[in-house]
Design a protein around this motif. Structure first.
Motif, PDB file in Angstrom:
ATOM      1  N   TRP A   4       0.836  -1.190   0.000  1.00  0.00           N
ATOM      2  CA  TRP A   4       0.000   0.000   0.000  1.00  0.00           C
ATOM      3  C   TRP A   4       0.878   1.250   0.000  1.00  0.00           C
ATOM      4  O   TRP A   4       1.923   1.285   0.654  1.00  0.00           O
ATOM      5  N   ARG A   5       0.446   2.263  -0.713  1.00  0.00           N
ATOM      6  CA  ARG A   5       1.119   3.558  -0.648  1.00  0.00           C
ATOM      7  C   ARG A   5       0.110   4.595  -0.165  1.00  0.00           C
ATOM      8  O   ARG A   5      -0.801   4.973  -0.898  1.00  0.00           O
ATOM      9  N   GLY A   6       0.277   4.993   1.068  1.00  0.00           N
ATOM     10  CA  GLY A   6      -0.646   5.946   1.658  1.00  0.00           C
ATOM     11  C   GLY A   6      -1.772   5.263   2.415  1.00  0.00           C
ATOM     12  O   GLY A   6      -2.146   4.118   2.108  1.00  0.00           O
ATOM     13  N   LEU A   7      -2.319   5.957   3.395  1.00  0.00           N
ATOM     14  CA  LEU A   7      -3.376   5.392   4.233  1.00  0.00           C
ATOM     15  C   LEU A   7      -4.630   5.046   3.441  1.00  0.00           C
ATOM     16  O   LEU A   7      -5.360   4.117   3.785  1.00  0.00           O
ATOM     17  N   GLU A   8      -4.859   5.790   2.354  1.00  0.00           N
ATOM     18  CA  GLU A   8      -6.066   5.558   1.560  1.00  0.00           C
ATOM     19  C   GLU A   8      -6.041   4.218   0.829  1.00  0.00           C
ATOM     20  O   GLU A   8      -7.100   3.732   0.385  1.00  0.00           O
ATOM     21  N   ASP A   9      -4.871   3.602   0.691  1.00  0.00           N
ATOM     22  CA  ASP A   9      -4.773   2.311   0.011  1.00  0.00           C
ATOM     23  C   ASP A   9      -5.164   1.132   0.908  1.00  0.00           C
ATOM     24  O   ASP A   9      -5.369   0.013   0.418  1.00  0.00           O
ATOM     25  N   ILE A  10      -5.220   1.367   2.198  1.00  0.00           N
ATOM     26  CA  ILE A  10      -5.551   0.277   3.117  1.00  0.00           C
ATOM     27  C   ILE A  10      -7.031  -0.099   2.926  1.00  0.00           C
ATOM     28  O   ILE A  10      -7.895   0.769   2.925  1.00  0.00           O
ATOM     29  N   PRO A  11      -7.312  -1.376   2.742  1.00  0.00           N
ATOM     30  CA  PRO A  11      -8.714  -1.786   2.538  1.00  0.00           C
ATOM     31  C   PRO A  11      -9.603  -1.331   3.698  1.00  0.00           C
ATOM     32  O   PRO A  11      -9.195  -1.373   4.864  1.00  0.00           O
ATOM     33  N   VAL A 110      -2.875   6.479  12.182  1.00  0.00           N
ATOM     34  CA  VAL A 110      -2.229   5.342  11.521  1.00  0.00           C
ATOM     35  C   VAL A 110      -2.536   4.022  12.223  1.00  0.00           C
ATOM     36  O   VAL A 110      -3.063   3.078  11.626  1.00  0.00           O
ATOM     37  N   LEU A 111      -2.217   3.942  13.504  1.00  0.00           N
ATOM     38  CA  LEU A 111      -2.299   2.664  14.205  1.00  0.00           C
ATOM     39  C   LEU A 111      -3.720   2.270  14.594  1.00  0.00           C
ATOM     40  O   LEU A 111      -4.078   1.089  14.556  1.00  0.00           O
ATOM     41  N   VAL A 112      -4.526   3.251  14.991  1.00  0.00           N
ATOM     42  CA  VAL A 112      -5.863   2.937  15.493  1.00  0.00           C
ATOM     43  C   VAL A 112      -6.911   2.953  14.389  1.00  0.00           C
ATOM     44  O   VAL A 112      -7.590   1.954  14.139  1.00  0.00           O
ATOM     45  N   ASP A 113      -7.039   4.078  13.698  1.00  0.00           N
ATOM     46  CA  ASP A 113      -8.120   4.230  12.716  1.00  0.00           C
ATOM     47  C   ASP A 113      -7.932   3.387  11.460  1.00  0.00           C
ATOM     48  O   ASP A 113      -8.920   2.935  10.864  1.00  0.00           O
ATOM     49  N   LYS A 114      -6.679   3.191  11.031  1.00  0.00           N
ATOM     50  CA  LYS A 114      -6.433   2.513   9.749  1.00  0.00           C
ATOM     51  C   LYS A 114      -5.943   1.072   9.887  1.00  0.00           C
ATOM     52  O   LYS A 114      -6.434   0.177   9.209  1.00  0.00           O
ATOM     53  N   LEU A 115      -4.949   0.849  10.740  1.00  0.00           N
ATOM     54  CA  LEU A 115      -4.365  -0.491  10.837  1.00  0.00           C
ATOM     55  C   LEU A 115      -4.962  -1.312  11.977  1.00  0.00           C
ATOM     56  O   LEU A 115      -4.689  -2.506  12.069  1.00  0.00           O
ATOM     57  N   PHE A 138       5.781   6.318  25.531  1.00  0.00           N
ATOM     58  CA  PHE A 138       4.532   6.991  25.171  1.00  0.00           C
ATOM     59  C   PHE A 138       3.640   6.047  24.363  1.00  0.00           C
ATOM     60  O   PHE A 138       2.415   6.018  24.550  1.00  0.00           O
ATOM     61  N   LEU A 139       4.263   5.262  23.480  1.00  0.00           N
ATOM     62  CA  LEU A 139       3.493   4.317  22.673  1.00  0.00           C
ATOM     63  C   LEU A 139       2.774   3.310  23.569  1.00  0.00           C
ATOM     64  O   LEU A 139       1.596   2.971  23.343  1.00  0.00           O
ATOM     65  N   ALA A 140       3.451   2.850  24.614  1.00  0.00           N
ATOM     66  CA  ALA A 140       2.838   1.900  25.549  1.00  0.00           C
ATOM     67  C   ALA A 140       1.658   2.541  26.283  1.00  0.00           C
ATOM     68  O   ALA A 140       0.627   1.891  26.515  1.00  0.00           O
ATOM     69  N   GLU A 141       1.801   3.818  26.636  1.00  0.00           N
ATOM     70  CA  GLU A 141       0.697   4.525  27.280  1.00  0.00           C
ATOM     71  C   GLU A 141      -0.514   4.587  26.360  1.00  0.00           C
ATOM     72  O   GLU A 141      -1.656   4.364  26.778  1.00  0.00           O
ATOM     73  N   GLN A 142      -0.252   4.895  25.077  1.00  0.00           N
ATOM     74  CA  GLN A 142      -1.338   4.961  24.099  1.00  0.00           C
ATOM     75  C   GLN A 142      -1.968   3.590  23.879  1.00  0.00           C
ATOM     76  O   GLN A 142      -3.173   3.471  23.643  1.00  0.00           O
ATOM     77  N   GLY A 143      -1.155   2.555  23.965  1.00  0.00           N
ATOM     78  CA  GLY A 143      -1.665   1.200  23.816  1.00  0.00           C
ATOM     79  C   GLY A 143      -2.678   0.849  24.895  1.00  0.00           C
ATOM     80  O   GLY A 143      -3.671   0.154  24.625  1.00  0.00           O
ATOM     81  N   ARG A 144      -2.443   1.333  26.100  1.00  0.00           N
ATOM     82  CA  ARG A 144      -3.396   1.074  27.181  1.00  0.00           C
ATOM     83  C   ARG A 144      -4.715   1.812  26.945  1.00  0.00           C
ATOM     84  O   ARG A 144      -5.784   1.343  27.337  1.00  0.00           O
ATOM     85  N   VAL A 145      -4.629   2.954  26.284  1.00  0.00           N
ATOM     86  CA  VAL A 145      -5.838   3.727  25.981  1.00  0.00           C
ATOM     87  C   VAL A 145      -6.616   3.098  24.826  1.00  0.00           C
ATOM     88  O   VAL A 145      -7.856   2.985  24.871  1.00  0.00           O
ATOM     89  N   TYR A 146      -5.892   2.660  23.790  1.00  0.00           N
ATOM     90  CA  TYR A 146      -6.547   2.214  22.556  1.00  0.00           C
ATOM     91  C   TYR A 146      -6.507   0.694  22.352  1.00  0.00           C
ATOM     92  O   TYR A 146      -6.779   0.208  21.254  1.00  0.00           O
ATOM     93  N   ASP A 147      -6.144  -0.033  23.391  1.00  0.00           N
ATOM     94  CA  ASP A 147      -6.237  -1.493  23.368  1.00  0.00           C
ATOM     95  C   ASP A 147      -5.275  -2.147  22.363  1.00  0.00           C
ATOM     96  O   ASP A 147      -5.686  -2.934  21.507  1.00  0.00           O
ATOM     97  N   PHE A 148      -4.008  -1.782  22.416  1.00  0.00           N
ATOM     98  CA  PHE A 148      -2.989  -2.555  21.697  1.00  0.00           C
ATOM     99  C   PHE A 148      -1.768  -2.737  22.600  1.00  0.00           C
ATOM    100  O   PHE A 148      -1.485  -1.905  23.457  1.00  0.00           O
ATOM    101  N   GLU A 149      -1.125  -3.870  22.403  1.00  0.00           N
ATOM    102  CA  GLU A 149       0.086  -4.179  23.171  1.00  0.00           C
ATOM    103  C   GLU A 149       1.290  -3.504  22.507  1.00  0.00           C
ATOM    104  O   GLU A 149       1.270  -3.247  21.303  1.00  0.00           O
ATOM    105  N   VAL A 150       2.323  -3.246  23.282  1.00  0.00           N
ATOM    106  CA  VAL A 150       3.587  -2.754  22.741  1.00  0.00           C
ATOM    107  C   VAL A 150       4.695  -3.683  23.210  1.00  0.00           C
ATOM    108  O   VAL A 150       4.831  -3.939  24.415  1.00  0.00           O
TER     109      VAL A 150
END
Length: 320
Positions: A4-11, A110-115, A138-150
Motif C-alpha cells: 500500500w502507498r498511503g493510508l487511503e490504500d488500506i482496505p 495510523v495505528l488505530v483508525d487505519k491499521l 509513550f506508545l505503551a501509554e497509548q496502547g493502554r488507551v486504545y487497546d494494543f500491546e507494545v
C-alpha cells in the motif's frame, strides 16, 4: 503480500494487525529481529503482520538536502519483508504536513483508525511524531488507551563489521562508501545491491573485449567506493558472475561516476533498457590509471580471473 502507498490504500475492511514502524533501510540483521518478532506475534494472535515505512526518508523533509544514501529501494525492502513472512507493507508519503503530526495524532490516524493495531513491535530507540517526540514509553501509554500491546525487541547485533560496532544502517552506509562490501554483507545478511536501468555508455569495454552493462543507479543509491569488485549481475531472472567497475574511468579521462558490470564468460548479451541488479561480493582493487592500454588490458584479464574465482568460492560455500 499486499503493498500500500498511503493510508487511503488500506482496505476499508482491514481488521486487527500486528504493526512495526521504521525506515528499515536495508532490512539488515537487526531489523530482521524486529520484523521476525512482529511476524511471530501476528501468527500467534491469528492476525496479519504489517510493516510501515516512509518515502522519502524523513530526514529529507525535516532537513532538505540531507537524504542519506539508500541501501535498498522500497520495492526491494518489500521483497525482503515478504521473505520474512510479512503480510503487508505500507509506505507512507512523508510530507511536511505529515511530519507535523503529534505522536498522539500519529497513533490515532495510523495505528488505530487505519491499521487497527492489536500489537506494535519496535526497537528500544524508536521515535515518532513531530520532532520525534514520541518514544516506546509513550506508545505503551497509548496502547493502554486504545487497546494494543507494545513489545520492545532489542536489535543489538554485532560482528566483525566495523570493528565490532552494533549493526545499523548508518554503519552499513559507511562501509559501502569505504568499499568494505564484505563488512556490509555481514550486517545485511546478503551482498549489498545496486539497481538501475542499463544505459548506453562509451562502449569502450566492448571495444576492449570486455563488454559491460552500464547501470544507472536509482536515485540516492548507496554506491560503493571507486574500484573493481567481484559479484553478480542479475538480469532477466538470471544471476551471472560479474567483474564490476565503479568510478570515473581515469584511463580515458572520464569525469562521470559509473557502475559497470561485465558478465564473466557470457557472449552476446543485450541488456539495454532492462532494469538489472548488481550484487557486490568482494573488493578486488582500487581504481587506477595505467601507463599503456596493454597494461590496462592485462590488468583487466587479471581482474576477471580474480572475480571468477571469488564468485566460484562463494557459490561453493552456499552449496555446502
Amino acid at each position: 503480500m499486499q503493498r500500500w502507498r498511503g493510508l487511503e490504500d488500506i482496505p476499508e475492511d482491514w481488521g486487527r494487525s500486528v504493526v512495526t514502524i521504521g525506515s528499515y533501510d536495508g532490512v539488515h540483521r537487526g531489523h530482521q529481529l524486529i520484523i521476525r518478532h512482529a511476524v511471530d506475534r501476528a501468527r500467534a494472535l491469528g492476525v496479519p503482520a504489517v510493516v510501515v515505512t516512509f518515502d522519502p526518508h524523513p530526514s529529507e523533509v525535516v532537513r532538505p538536502g540531507s537524504h542519506p544514501p539508500l541501501l535498498a529501494p522500497h520495492h526491494r525492502r518489500a521483497e525482503l519483508c515478504a521473505e520474512l513472512g510479512v503480510d503487508a507493507v505500507l509506505v507512507l508519503p512523508f510530507t511536511k504536513e505529515f511530519s507535523n503530526l503529534s505522536p498522539a495524532d500519529f497513533v490515532v490516524k495510523v495505528l488505530v483508525d487505519k491499521l487497527h493495531a492489536k500489537a506494535v513491535v519496535e526497537g528500544p530507540n524508536f521515535r515518532f511524531g513531530h520532532k520525534a517526540a514520541g518514544n516506546v514509553g509513550f506508545l505503551a501509554e497509548q496502547g493502554r488507551v486504545y487497546d494494543f500491546e507494545v513489545e520492545v525487541v532489542d536489535l543489538y547485533v554485532t560482528g566483525d563489521a566495523g570493528d565490532g560496532q552494533p549493526f545499523s544502517s548508518t554503519l552499513t552506509r559507511r562501509l559501502v562508501a569505504e568499499g568494505d562490501v564484505r563488512g556490509a554483507a555481514e550486517i545485511l545478511g546478503r551482498p549489498h545491491r545496486v539497481e538501475g536501468v542499463v544505459v548506453h555508455g562509451a562502449q569502450r569495454g566492448r571495444e576492449l573485449g570486455f563488454p559491460t552493462a552500464n547501470v544507472e543507479p536509482l536515485p540516492h543509491t548507496a554506491v560503493p567506493a571507486d574500484g573493481v569488485y567481484a559479484g553478480w549481475l542479475h538480469a532477466a531472472g538470471e544471476a551471472m558472475p560479474a567483474a564490476i567497475s565503479v568510478g570515473t574511468n581515469p584511463q580515458f579521462e572520464g569525469t562521470e561516476r559509473t557502475v559497470e558490470a561485465y558478465a564473466i564468460d557470457r557472449v552476446g548479451l543485450d541488456l539495454y533498457g532492462l532494469h538489472v541488479a548488481v550484487d557486490f561480493l568482494a573488493f578486488v582493487r582500487g581504481q587506477e590509471k595505467f601507463d599503456t592500454l596493454d597494461a590496462l588490458l592485462a590488468q583487466m584479464g587479471e581482474d576477471v580471473k580474480a572475480c571468477r574465482e571469488l564468485v566460484a568460492e562463494a557459490e561453493a560455500e552456499k552449496r555446502d
